[in-house]
Scaffold this active site. Structure first.
Site, mmCIF file in Angstrom:
data_model
loop_
_atom_site.group_PDB
_atom_site.id
_atom_site.type_symbol
_atom_site.label_atom_id
_atom_site.label_comp_id
_atom_site.label_asym_id
_atom_site.label_seq_id
_atom_site.Cartn_x
_atom_site.Cartn_y
_atom_site.Cartn_z
ATOM 1 N N ASN A 90 0.624 -0.528 -0.052
ATOM 2 C CA ASN A 90 0.378 0.291 0.130
ATOM 3 C C ASN A 90 0.499 1.252 0.069
ATOM 4 O OD1 ASN A 90 -1.866 1.897 0.283
ATOM 5 N ND2 ASN A 90 -2.494 0.889 1.757
ATOM 6 N N ARG A 115 -2.637 -2.264 -3.652
ATOM 7 C CA ARG A 115 -3.941 -1.711 -2.982
ATOM 8 C C ARG A 115 -3.941 -0.083 -3.711
ATOM 9 N NH1 ARG A 115 -6.580 1.520 2.221
ATOM 10 N NH2 ARG A 115 -7.782 1.959 1.654
ATOM 11 N N HIS A 164 -13.199 2.231 0.444
ATOM 12 C CA HIS A 164 -13.221 0.743 1.196
ATOM 13 C C HIS A 164 -14.015 -0.157 0.890
ATOM 14 C CE1 HIS A 164 -13.695 4.023 5.339
ATOM 15 N NE2 HIS A 164 -12.547 4.036 4.861
ATOM 16 N N GLY A 186 -13.538 3.301 10.981
ATOM 17 C CA GLY A 186 -12.665 3.377 11.693
ATOM 18 C C GLY A 186 -11.990 5.061 11.619
ATOM 19 N N ASN A 187 -10.906 5.186 11.171
ATOM 20 C CA ASN A 187 -10.422 7.130 10.821
ATOM 21 C C ASN A 187 -11.404 7.627 9.600
ATOM 22 O OD1 ASN A 187 -8.857 8.276 12.636
ATOM 23 N ND2 ASN A 187 -7.012 6.755 12.187
ATOM 24 N N ARG A 244 -12.795 14.092 8.673
ATOM 25 C CA ARG A 244 -13.349 14.230 7.654
ATOM 26 C C ARG A 244 -14.807 14.420 8.377
ATOM 27 N NH1 ARG A 244 -11.534 9.489 4.515
ATOM 28 N NH2 ARG A 244 -9.464 9.563 4.462
ATOM 29 N N GLY A 250 -11.427 0.271 13.384
ATOM 30 C CA GLY A 250 -11.408 0.252 14.262
ATOM 31 C C GLY A 250 -11.835 0.558 15.386
ATOM 32 N N GLU A 256 -8.190 -6.163 5.219
ATOM 33 C CA GLU A 256 -8.232 -5.006 3.549
ATOM 34 C C GLU A 256 -6.943 -6.026 2.360
ATOM 35 O OE1 GLU A 256 -9.015 -1.415 5.240
ATOM 36 O OE2 GLU A 256 -9.264 -1.379 3.415
HETATM 37 P P1 ADP Z 1 -7.963 3.701 9.668
HETATM 38 O O1 ADP Z 1 -9.215 3.231 8.851
HETATM 39 O O2 ADP Z 1 -7.084 4.549 10.442
HETATM 40 O O3 ADP Z 1 -7.600 2.004 9.157
HETATM 41 P P2 ADP Z 1 -8.774 2.342 12.635
HETATM 42 O O4 ADP Z 1 -9.122 1.476 11.594
HETATM 43 O O5 ADP Z 1 -7.608 1.459 13.009
HETATM 44 O O6 ADP Z 1 -7.559 3.626 11.913
HETATM 45 O O7 ADP Z 1 -9.699 3.178 13.480
HETATM 46 C C1 ADP Z 1 -8.807 3.498 13.937
HETATM 47 C C2 ADP Z 1 -9.927 4.319 15.163
HETATM 48 O O8 ADP Z 1 -10.020 3.154 15.861
HETATM 49 C C3 ADP Z 1 -9.805 5.341 16.276
HETATM 50 O O9 ADP Z 1 -10.971 6.026 16.442
HETATM 51 C C4 ADP Z 1 -9.286 4.337 17.364
HETATM 52 O O10 ADP Z 1 -9.997 4.870 18.838
HETATM 53 C C5 ADP Z 1 -10.320 3.374 16.844
HETATM 54 N N1 ADP Z 1 -9.953 2.547 18.256
HETATM 55 C C6 ADP Z 1 -9.682 1.564 18.922
HETATM 56 N N2 ADP Z 1 -9.692 1.041 19.505
HETATM 57 C C7 ADP Z 1 -10.462 1.440 20.290
HETATM 58 C C8 ADP Z 1 -11.024 0.696 21.149
HETATM 59 N N3 ADP Z 1 -10.577 -0.348 22.229
HETATM 60 N N4 ADP Z 1 -12.150 1.637 21.402
HETATM 61 C C9 ADP Z 1 -12.980 2.492 20.752
HETATM 62 N N5 ADP Z 1 -12.237 2.866 19.485
HETATM 63 C C10 ADP Z 1 -11.492 2.051 19.294
#
Ligand code: ADP
Length: 398
Positions: free
Chosen positions: A7, A90, A179, A209-210, A240, A329, A383
């Site tokens: 990626n 990717r 996604h 996620g983010n 965003r 996440g 992914e």
């Molecule tokens: P990306 O989109 O960058 O791949 P991720 O899928 O890792 O991101 O998601 C990141 C988000 O997931 C952040 O907001 C993080 O706080 C949240 N997150 C990760 N672990 C936890 C948890 N145990 N409880 C609440 N939120 C979480």
């Protein structure tokens, strides 16, 4: 067959090495800060992990460093670069052309060059990664896997914006969605968990996620998704905004905001960070909200409300819904956010079992009650795994 999944970003290459078809992960890592004074290489193999400062003046050098590391690591993960049979890339934007993963040839790279302006931050580095891998691994099959591909089945009423039609004809401005590998993977897995055919189920998939997006999957195919022409549309995300009235931009332009600052505001300073004023990280926000931080609570409330609203909309467009899936996440880990989202959805057939919900964190599991008409699952996204499998399938045919 050994497959390298990469990626490539503007200043980084993330990689994962797989042995297929078993999908065994042999190594993972990243080269960061490419073209800066000091780059950083990380490589993890099983429990062993090492980091080192390196010189990577460009992506070609970064790619060579990755390959050298894989050959020199303790107990060398590969004996020589000839062992890598294929590289899966990717690629963020495949426009309307790429409806699935493809073996890269000159026609594909020419198309990717043409689509650079659709994803100016992502497609050019993705192409740089492809060229670096072609140079370092000339004998390997190169495969491109697109974030947009799964959504190319979205019908016109859901993907054409209500702008003058010429804007679509002239510039291909339409909903593309992103996604896609994640939504495809969790929708397929939900069908497996229900013991059903992948093309026989209707599923709403929430990738939180983010970046966040939600997809309506009908008979195994995407028929609507919340991200649009760019990943800005739809749900509230880490930084965003997601949906808002576009006239706000004209209003702010009149107040003196220029295009660059509006772009940065919507993509980097809004969402959970913008509302709360303190963090884009859901973990921090739920803790702060529990401690009485009003704007952290507001951010979590707006986030959850927006997801709930889309679940309602997608329930309407799908006729019947077999399952709701949480991934990403937040979706995989934040049981309290899942509970907030599903609160009040009993009337449309979604009922969470609170004990099960709290027990499923960072793993796969069902979290709905036995009475819930729509099954609710948490399914970790994968992914890279999807890219490895697509790459293997295409490379094995050669
Ligand atoms: P990306 O989109 O960058 O791949 P991720 O899928 O890792 O991101 O998601 C990141 C988000 O997931 C952040 O907001 C993080 O706080 C949240 N997150 C990760 N672990 C936890 C948890 N145990 N409880 C609440 N939120 C979480």
């Amino acid at each position: 067959m050994i497959i390298l999944v990469i990626n490539t970003g503007s200043s980084s290459i993330k990689y994962r090495l797989y042995r297929m078809p078993e999908s065994v992960i042999l190594a993972t890592g990243i080269v960061e800060r490419i073209a800066e004074n000091r780059s950083r290489l990380t490589c993890t193999c099983g429990v062993a992990s090492h980091e080192q400062d390196v010189q990577a003046a460009n992506h070609d050098e970064a790619m060579d460093l990755i390959l050298q590391t894989l050959m020199q690591a303790d107990g060398a993960i590969i004996g020589g670069i000839g062992e890598i049979g294929a590289v899966g890339h990717r690629v963020v934007h495949g426009a309307e052309e790429f409806t699935g993963s493809v073996v890269v040839d000159e026609k594909v790279t020419a198309s990717l060059e043409r689509y650079a302006d659709l994803a100016p931050l992502h497609n050019p580095p993705n192409l740089t990664g492809i060229r670096a891998a072609q140079r370092s691994l000339p004998a390997a099959v190169q495969v491109a896997c697109f974030d947009t591909a799964f959504h190319t089945t979205i019908p016109e009423p859901a993907c054409i914006y209500s702008l003058p039609y010429e804007i679509y004809e002239k510039y291909r401005v339409r909903r593309y969605g992103f996604h896609g590998t994640s939504h495809r993977h969790v929708a397929r897995r939900a069908a497996e968990l229900m013991g059903r055919d992948r093309y026989g189920v209707n599923v709403i998939t929430c990738h939180l996620g983010n970046g966040c997006s939600i997809t309506a999957v009908k008979a195994g195919r995407s028929i609507d998704t919340s991200m649009g022409f760019t990943p800005l549309e739809g749900l509230v995300m880490g930084t965003r905004s997601g949906d808002f009235d576009p006239a706000i931009l004209f209003f702010l332009a009149e107040k003196g905001y220029d295009m660059a600052s509006l772009n940065a505001m919507c993509n980097k300073e809004s969402g959970l960070l913008g509302i709360s004023g303190v963090s884009n990280d859901m973990r921090n926000l739920t803790e702060l909200a529990a401690g009485g931080h009003a704007r952290a609570k507001l951010a979590v409330d707006i986030f959850s409300y927006r997801v709930r609203k889309y679940i309602g909309a997608y329930t309407a467009v799908l006729d019947t819904v077999d399952a709701l899936v949480f991934t990403g996440g937040i979706g995989e880990n934040a049981a309290d956010v899942r509970a907030r989202i599903c609160r009040g959805l009993t009337q449309i057939g979604i009922e969470i079992d609170h004990e099960k919900n709290i027990a499923v964190v960072g793993t796969e599991g069902g979290i709905s009650t036995d009475a819930s008409r729509i099954k609710v699952f948490v399914i970790p996204t994968d992914e890279e795994g999807v890219i490895a499998r697509d790459t293997f399938e295409l490379a094995a045919k050669r």
